[in-house]
Design a protein around this motif. Sequence first.
Motif, PDB file in Angstrom:
ATOM      1  N   ILE A 113       0.846  -1.200   0.000  1.00 15.28           N
ATOM      2  CA  ILE A 113       0.000   0.000   0.000  1.00 15.28           C
ATOM      3  C   ILE A 113       0.878   1.245   0.000  1.00 15.28           C
ATOM      4  CG2 ILE A 113      -1.679   1.341   1.326  1.00 15.28           C
ATOM      5  CD1 ILE A 113      -2.860  -1.332   2.286  1.00 15.28           C
ATOM      6  N   LEU A 114       1.896   1.244   0.845  1.00 11.23           N
ATOM      7  CA  LEU A 114       2.814   2.388   0.874  1.00 11.23           C
ATOM      8  C   LEU A 114       3.566   2.523  -0.443  1.00 11.23           C
ATOM      9  CD1 LEU A 114       4.281   2.181   4.490  1.00 11.23           C
ATOM     10  CD2 LEU A 114       2.670   3.852   3.599  1.00 11.23           C
ATOM     11  N   ASP A 115       3.990   1.412  -1.020  1.00 14.37           N
ATOM     12  CA  ASP A 115       4.664   1.454  -2.321  1.00 14.37           C
ATOM     13  C   ASP A 115       3.749   2.044  -3.386  1.00 14.37           C
ATOM     14  OD1 ASP A 115       6.965   0.362  -1.257  1.00 14.37           O
ATOM     15  OD2 ASP A 115       6.525  -1.679  -1.948  1.00 14.37           O
ATOM     16  N   PHE A 116       2.482   1.658  -3.375  1.00 12.70           N
ATOM     17  CA  PHE A 116       1.505   2.186  -4.328  1.00 12.70           C
ATOM     18  C   PHE A 116       1.352   3.697  -4.175  1.00 12.70           C
ATOM     19  CE2 PHE A 116      -2.900   3.392  -5.325  1.00 12.70           C
ATOM     20  CZ  PHE A 116      -2.928   3.056  -6.670  1.00 12.70           C
ATOM     21  N   LEU A 117       1.409   4.172  -2.933  1.00  8.81           N
ATOM     22  CA  LEU A 117       1.296   5.609  -2.669  1.00  8.81           C
ATOM     23  C   LEU A 117       2.606   6.362  -2.912  1.00  8.81           C
ATOM     24  CD1 LEU A 117      -0.816   5.434   0.615  1.00  8.81           C
ATOM     25  CD2 LEU A 117      -1.631   6.023  -1.679  1.00  8.81           C
ATOM     26  N   GLY A 118       3.656   5.633  -3.273  1.00  5.32           N
ATOM     27  CA  GLY A 118       4.945   6.255  -3.546  1.00  5.32           C
ATOM     28  C   GLY A 118       5.761   6.546  -2.300  1.00  5.32           C
ATOM     29  N   ILE A 119       5.417   5.914  -1.208  1.00  2.40           N
ATOM     30  CA  ILE A 119       6.130   6.113   0.055  1.00  2.40           C
ATOM     31  C   ILE A 119       7.082   4.931   0.235  1.00  2.40           C
ATOM     32  CG2 ILE A 119       5.880   6.342   2.546  1.00  2.40           C
ATOM     33  CD1 ILE A 119       3.042   7.429   1.996  1.00  2.40           C
ATOM     34  N   THR A 120       8.371   5.183   0.036  1.00  2.00           N
ATOM     35  CA  THR A 120       9.384   4.140   0.159  1.00  2.00           C
ATOM     36  C   THR A 120      10.444   4.574   1.154  1.00  2.00           C
ATOM     37  OG1 THR A 120      10.720   5.026  -1.636  1.00  2.00           O
ATOM     38  CG2 THR A 120       9.036   3.406  -2.234  1.00  2.00           C
ATOM     39  N   ARG A 121      11.216   3.606   1.620  1.00  4.38           N
ATOM     40  CA  ARG A 121      12.306   3.909   2.552  1.00  4.38           C
ATOM     41  C   ARG A 121      13.325   4.844   1.931  1.00  4.38           C
ATOM     42  NH1 ARG A 121      14.239  -1.812   5.093  1.00  4.38           N
ATOM     43  NH2 ARG A 121      12.284  -2.381   6.070  1.00  4.38           N
TER      44      ARG A 121
ATOM     45  N   LEU B 116      10.255   8.810   9.452  1.00  2.54           N
ATOM     46  CA  LEU B 116       8.969   9.153   8.847  1.00  2.54           C
ATOM     47  C   LEU B 116       8.342   7.944   8.156  1.00  2.54           C
ATOM     48  CD1 LEU B 116       6.864  11.289   8.254  1.00  2.54           C
ATOM     49  CD2 LEU B 116       8.176  11.934   6.228  1.00  2.54           C
ATOM     50  N   TYR B 117       9.164   7.155   7.474  1.00  3.46           N
ATOM     51  CA  TYR B 117       8.655   5.954   6.799  1.00  3.46           C
ATOM     52  C   TYR B 117       8.001   5.002   7.802  1.00  3.46           C
ATOM     53  CZ  TYR B 117       8.525   1.482   4.410  1.00  3.46           C
ATOM     54  OH  TYR B 117       8.112   0.281   3.886  1.00  3.46           O
ATOM     55  N   TRP B 118       8.698   4.704   8.894  1.00  2.00           N
ATOM     56  CA  TRP B 118       8.162   3.759   9.870  1.00  2.00           C
ATOM     57  C   TRP B 118       6.971   4.340  10.617  1.00  2.00           C
ATOM     58  CZ3 TRP B 118       8.619  -1.112   9.458  1.00  2.00           C
ATOM     59  CH2 TRP B 118       9.713  -1.640   8.797  1.00  2.00           C
ATOM     60  N   PHE B 119       6.980   5.642  10.845  1.00  2.00           N
ATOM     61  CA  PHE B 119       5.818   6.276  11.464  1.00  2.00           C
ATOM     62  C   PHE B 119       4.598   6.097  10.577  1.00  2.00           C
ATOM     63  CE2 PHE B 119       2.943   9.887  11.815  1.00  2.00           C
ATOM     64  CZ  PHE B 119       2.587   9.806  13.154  1.00  2.00           C
ATOM     65  N   LEU B 120       4.724   6.370   9.285  1.00  4.61           N
ATOM     66  CA  LEU B 120       3.609   6.219   8.352  1.00  4.61           C
ATOM     67  C   LEU B 120       3.173   4.762   8.227  1.00  4.61           C
ATOM     68  CD1 LEU B 120       4.695   8.705   5.555  1.00  4.61           C
ATOM     69  CD2 LEU B 120       2.831   8.990   7.198  1.00  4.61           C
ATOM     70  N   ARG B 121       4.131   3.855   8.239  1.00  4.73           N
ATOM     71  CA  ARG B 121       3.780   2.436   8.119  1.00  4.73           C
ATOM     72  C   ARG B 121       2.994   1.964   9.345  1.00  4.73           C
ATOM     73  NH1 ARG B 121       7.488  -2.586   6.070  1.00  4.73           N
ATOM     74  NH2 ARG B 121       5.812  -4.106   6.191  1.00  4.73           N
ATOM     75  N   ILE B 122       3.447   2.338  10.529  1.00  7.97           N
ATOM     76  CA  ILE B 122       2.729   1.952  11.750  1.00  7.97           C
ATOM     77  C   ILE B 122       1.364   2.628  11.799  1.00  7.97           C
ATOM     78  CG2 ILE B 122       2.760   2.150  14.261  1.00  7.97           C
ATOM     79  CD1 ILE B 122       5.833   1.696  14.035  1.00  7.97           C
TER      80      ILE B 122
END
Length: 100
Positions: free
Chosen positions: A37-45, A52-58
């Motif tokens: 889902i994050l990859d689809f939204l363009g949010i990658t490590r 910020l990445y781990w905050f958004l993932r959690i």
Amino acid sequence: MEKLKQRWGIESNFQIAVIFVVFAITGSTASWVTKPILDFLGITREAMSPFLYWFLRIFLILPVYKVLLLFFGTVFGQRLFFWNFVKKMLQRMGFSFLYR
């Protein structure tokens, strides 16, 4: 085990085993589902700071977990138990207006 059965209003050890299996499957699946889902939204490590990445993932795992908990709870025949469990979680988080 008896205290847990009494607290949750459960009558059999089999029902507890099913509930534990649902919790295990849901936790693993919620963690697994959020990455695409994050990859689809363009949010990658690589695109942002690790914090910020781990905050958004959690942050994304929380609603995904609740939906999957209801889904797997229904599939395993424990819909009422998990619906009450999710309602209690939402109430403690201040989102009780979502199910009234």
